[in-house]
Design an enzyme around this catalytic site. Structure first.
Site, PDB file in Angstrom:
ATOM      1  N   ASN A 201       0.845  -1.193   0.000  1.00 31.52           N
ATOM      2  CA  ASN A 201       0.000   0.000   0.000  1.00 31.52           C
ATOM      3  C   ASN A 201       0.884   1.248   0.000  1.00 31.52           C
ATOM      4  O   ASN A 201       2.107   1.144   0.065  1.00 31.52           O
ATOM      5  CB  ASN A 201      -0.985  -0.008   1.170  1.00 31.52           C
ATOM      6  CG  ASN A 201      -0.272  -0.073   2.506  1.00 31.52           C
ATOM      7  OD1 ASN A 201       0.435   0.856   2.890  1.00 31.52           O
ATOM      8  ND2 ASN A 201      -0.439  -1.186   3.213  1.00 31.52           N
ATOM      9  N   ASP A 272      -4.585  -6.380   5.444  1.00 31.61           N
ATOM     10  CA  ASP A 272      -5.521  -7.266   6.139  1.00 31.61           C
ATOM     11  C   ASP A 272      -5.461  -8.689   5.581  1.00 31.61           C
ATOM     12  O   ASP A 272      -5.791  -9.643   6.271  1.00 31.61           O
ATOM     13  CB  ASP A 272      -6.948  -6.720   6.012  1.00 31.61           C
ATOM     14  CG  ASP A 272      -7.147  -5.485   6.889  1.00 31.61           C
ATOM     15  OD1 ASP A 272      -6.557  -5.449   7.982  1.00 31.61           O
ATOM     16  OD2 ASP A 272      -7.866  -4.557   6.475  1.00 31.61           O
ATOM     17  N   LYS A 282       9.509 -16.758  -9.944  1.00 40.80           N
ATOM     18  CA  LYS A 282       8.631 -15.788 -10.607  1.00 40.80           C
ATOM     19  C   LYS A 282       7.524 -16.542 -11.357  1.00 40.80           C
ATOM     20  O   LYS A 282       7.812 -17.418 -12.168  1.00 40.80           O
ATOM     21  CB  LYS A 282       9.454 -14.950 -11.578  1.00 40.80           C
ATOM     22  CG  LYS A 282       8.649 -13.935 -12.338  1.00 40.80           C
ATOM     23  CD  LYS A 282       9.544 -13.001 -13.128  1.00 40.80           C
ATOM     24  CE  LYS A 282       8.722 -12.067 -13.985  1.00 40.80           C
ATOM     25  NZ  LYS A 282       8.619 -12.441 -15.374  1.00 40.80           N
ATOM     26  N   PHE A 318      -4.838   3.483  15.277  1.00 43.52           N
ATOM     27  CA  PHE A 318      -5.259   4.458  14.272  1.00 43.52           C
ATOM     28  C   PHE A 318      -6.499   3.913  13.567  1.00 43.52           C
ATOM     29  O   PHE A 318      -6.698   2.693  13.527  1.00 43.52           O
ATOM     30  CB  PHE A 318      -4.148   4.671  13.232  1.00 43.52           C
ATOM     31  CG  PHE A 318      -3.195   5.763  13.612  1.00 43.52           C
ATOM     32  CD1 PHE A 318      -2.349   5.619  14.691  1.00 43.52           C
ATOM     33  CD2 PHE A 318      -3.148   6.946  12.892  1.00 43.52           C
ATOM     34  CE1 PHE A 318      -1.475   6.628  15.053  1.00 43.52           C
ATOM     35  CE2 PHE A 318      -2.271   7.968  13.239  1.00 43.52           C
ATOM     36  CZ  PHE A 318      -1.431   7.805  14.320  1.00 43.52           C
ATOM     37  N   LYS A 332     -14.289   0.695  17.149  1.00 33.35           N
ATOM     38  CA  LYS A 332     -12.984   0.024  17.043  1.00 33.35           C
ATOM     39  C   LYS A 332     -12.221   0.128  18.364  1.00 33.35           C
ATOM     40  O   LYS A 332     -11.568  -0.812  18.805  1.00 33.35           O
ATOM     41  CB  LYS A 332     -12.173   0.689  15.926  1.00 33.35           C
ATOM     42  CG  LYS A 332     -11.481  -0.270  15.003  1.00 33.35           C
ATOM     43  CD  LYS A 332     -10.882   0.440  13.789  1.00 33.35           C
ATOM     44  CE  LYS A 332     -11.640   0.108  12.523  1.00 33.35           C
ATOM     45  NZ  LYS A 332     -11.037   0.706  11.324  1.00 33.35           N
ATOM     46  N   LYS A 336     -11.335  -3.366  20.220  1.00 37.30           N
ATOM     47  CA  LYS A 336      -9.920  -3.792  20.297  1.00 37.30           C
ATOM     48  C   LYS A 336      -9.286  -3.456  21.648  1.00 37.30           C
ATOM     49  O   LYS A 336      -8.079  -3.556  21.809  1.00 37.30           O
ATOM     50  CB  LYS A 336      -9.123  -3.158  19.147  1.00 37.30           C
ATOM     51  CG  LYS A 336      -9.627  -3.579  17.766  1.00 37.30           C
ATOM     52  CD  LYS A 336      -8.649  -3.242  16.654  1.00 37.30           C
ATOM     53  CE  LYS A 336      -9.222  -3.568  15.290  1.00 37.30           C
ATOM     54  NZ  LYS A 336      -8.267  -3.396  14.178  1.00 37.30           N
TER      55      LYS A 336
HETATM   56  N1  CTP Z   1      -3.966  -3.011  12.399  1.00 37.32           N
HETATM   57  C1  CTP Z   1      -3.154  -4.012  12.894  1.00 37.32           C
HETATM   58  N2  CTP Z   1      -3.155  -5.241  12.311  1.00 37.32           N
HETATM   59  C2  CTP Z   1      -3.923  -5.485  11.238  1.00 37.32           C
HETATM   60  C3  CTP Z   1      -4.756  -4.472  10.711  1.00 37.32           C
HETATM   61  C4  CTP Z   1      -4.753  -3.235  11.309  1.00 37.32           C
HETATM   62  O1  CTP Z   1      -2.451  -3.786  13.880  1.00 37.32           O
HETATM   63  N3  CTP Z   1      -3.879  -6.683  10.667  1.00 37.32           N
HETATM   64  C5  CTP Z   1      -4.012  -1.715  13.087  1.00 37.32           C
HETATM   65  C6  CTP Z   1      -3.452  -0.518  12.336  1.00 37.32           C
HETATM   66  O2  CTP Z   1      -2.072  -0.331  12.594  1.00 37.32           O
HETATM   67  C7  CTP Z   1      -4.307   0.620  12.899  1.00 37.32           C
HETATM   68  C8  CTP Z   1      -5.626  -0.039  13.221  1.00 37.32           C
HETATM   69  O3  CTP Z   1      -5.371  -1.439  13.276  1.00 37.32           O
HETATM   70  O4  CTP Z   1      -3.770   1.095  14.112  1.00 37.32           O
HETATM   71  C9  CTP Z   1      -6.786   0.224  12.331  1.00 37.32           C
HETATM   72  O5  CTP Z   1      -6.653  -0.257  11.059  1.00 37.32           O
HETATM   73  P1  CTP Z   1      -7.870  -0.107  10.019  1.00 37.32           P
HETATM   74  O6  CTP Z   1      -7.389  -0.642   8.717  1.00 37.32           O
HETATM   75  O7  CTP Z   1      -8.481   1.247  10.065  1.00 37.32           O
HETATM   76  O8  CTP Z   1      -8.961  -1.031  10.641  1.00 37.32           O
HETATM   77  P2  CTP Z   1      -9.252  -2.536  10.650  1.00 37.32           P
HETATM   78  O9  CTP Z   1      -9.222  -2.959  12.067  1.00 37.32           O
HETATM   79  O10 CTP Z   1      -8.378  -3.296   9.691  1.00 37.32           O
HETATM   80  O11 CTP Z   1     -10.762  -2.570  10.212  1.00 37.32           O
HETATM   81  P3  CTP Z   1     -11.453  -2.287   8.798  1.00 37.32           P
HETATM   82  O12 CTP Z   1     -10.422  -2.470   7.718  1.00 37.32           O
HETATM   83  O13 CTP Z   1     -12.522  -3.279   8.760  1.00 37.32           O
HETATM   84  O14 CTP Z   1     -11.972  -0.877   8.913  1.00 37.32           O
END
Ligand code: CTP
Length: 390
Positions: A201, A272, A282, A318, A332, A336
């Site tokens: 990303n 995720d 490759k 975040f 959230k 969490k």
């Molecule tokens: N985060 C993490 N591990 C993951 C995904 C996210 O530690 N596998 C942490 C990020 O570093 C951030 C927070 O979770 O502090 C929120 O990430 P975000 O992408 O907004 O939320 P998600 O929990 O993944 O939920 P969604 O994508 O469903 O909104």
């Protein structure tokens, strides 16, 4: 510390030289900035003599950018006394004299105000609303006290005594994190598809690195677990950097480090999902029109640390939301088991991935809410650290 003492036009201005004298005695360097009306109550000569520095009170006479150089010089701004007028101006973003201009420029650094006014003025809904606005931006209020006022009546509105203000400055100067170990995650993660390709990303890691530096600057030992970034790390000091590539590597490093830490701020943009299988060579085109990659879910590092968290540990996450931003961030935070959640703005130009500025809202488990203006990521990091460690 280098402290700017701002003085506005209230009778309590006569106590400002005493505050300056106390701060000098504690070893601080002090420069004064006064409004025109403050000088009806206390003289330029007195302020320049006690601070041993020139007074800043005329936006034009002292050079047009004095408010910026004084902002760069100062590590803290203390306004004592703070009249209803200056409180209202700052809350409304008005900058029409030397001190109000300095106050608006002084972003990302601690500001303390010691309000002083008549009790009816203090109780006015407009003043109370403005005070709440300033508190929401992280400005710390000392007082006012209850007692006899200059107008002859008794009530709430008397400025806190100079020694109380000096003590409040002293306590905000010694951050609770000094000597503590903090974990920060930063950057993107790369999820391998084959030996030359990955899913990633646009995260640059700038916000996470700025957070690590802001924590180190207030005396914390920082363990920074970062995904791949192109940042030049030579300018970052007193930070132990752990480089990882994938979400699972970040998970392993973070869960190992967290039990030895007093707090953690997870700002990494973690993928995720990852490919279910990784090829060690490759991948070749296989002659078909399309290709389907099967993805499996990565562990949620933040939720895992929320489950591991013990009393006395602070966990900050975040959130990047597009709809029902605050309600989703609040959800959230609870799900969490976080102490704070930093909501990133996607609506504002100049905020988010890749850019040097950001705009955030910090929500606390205790119901606190602090909204930042658009600021540099360094200033945002200082604000977040100030908020989650005080
Ligand atoms: N985060 C993490 N591990 C993951 C995904 C996210 O530690 N596998 C942490 C990020 O570093 C951030 C927070 O979770 O502090 C929120 O990430 P975000 O992408 O907004 O939320 P998600 O929990 O993944 O939920 P969604 O994508 O469903 O909104």
């Amino acid at each position: 510390m280098r402290i700017v003492v701002g003085i506005t036009g209230g009778i309590a201005a006569y106590k400002a030289p005493e505050l300056v004298r106390l701060l000098k005695k504690q070893g601080h360097e002090v420069r004064c900035a006064a409004t025109e009306h403050a000088l009806e109550f206390v003289t330029r000569t007195t302020l320049e003599t006690v601070s041993q520095n020139p007074l800043y009170c005329d936006l034009f006479a002292s050079g047009r950018t004095e408010h910026i150089s004084l902002k760069d010089w100062g590590e803290m701004l203390v306004v004592a006394p703070a009249t209803a007028n200056i409180i209202g101006k700052v809350a409304s973003g008005i900058a029409d004299d030397a001190l109000s201009t300095l106050l608006l420029a002084f972003s990302g650094k601690p500001v303390v105000m010691a309000p002083a006014m008549n009790c009816e003025m203090w109780a006015h809904p407009a003043v109370q609303r403005n005070i709440e606005t300033l508190k929401g931006w992280g400005i710390r209020m000392v007082g006012p006290e209850e007692g006899e006022l200059a107008c002859g009546v008794s009530g709430v509105g008397r400025m806190a005594e100079p020694d109380q203000i000096a003590a409040a400055i002293c306590s905000s100067q010694q951050p609770a994190v000094s000597g503590q170990r903090w974990l920060v995650t930063a950057g993107p993660t790369y999820e391998r598809i084959d030996s030359v390709r990955f899913i990633g990303n646009y995260s640059s890691g700038k916000m996470g690195f700025a957070l690590a530096q802001a924590l180190a600057d207030v005396g914390a030992e920082v363990e920074l677990v970062t995904g791949p970034t192109a940042l030049d790390v030579s300018s970052y000091q007193h930070i132990k950097i752990h480089r990882v590539e994938s979400a699972r590597e970040m998970y392993a490093a973070a869960t190992e480090l967290f039990p030895q830490c007093q707090g953690a701020i997870l700002s990494a943009a973690v993928a995720d999902y990852r490919p279910a299988e990784t090829a060690d060579h490759k991948l070749k085109k296989n002659g078909t029109e399309g290709m389907t990659l099967e993805l499996v879910q990565n562990p949620d590092i933040l939720a895992t640390l929320g489950g591991m968290k013990t009393d006395g540990q602070t966990l900050v996450g975040f959130a990047l939301e597009t709809d029902n931003e605050e309600a989703n961030a609040q959800h959230k935070l609870e799900k969490k088991n976080l102490d704070y959640i930093v909501l990133n703005s996607l609506r504002d130009k100049g905020a988010g991935f890749g850019v040097d500025t950001n705009k955030v809202t910090i929500l606390g488990r205790d119901g606190s809410r602090t909204e930042s203006p658009l600021m540099s990521k360094q200033d945002i990091a200082k604000l977040i650290v100030q908020e989650v460690t005080s």
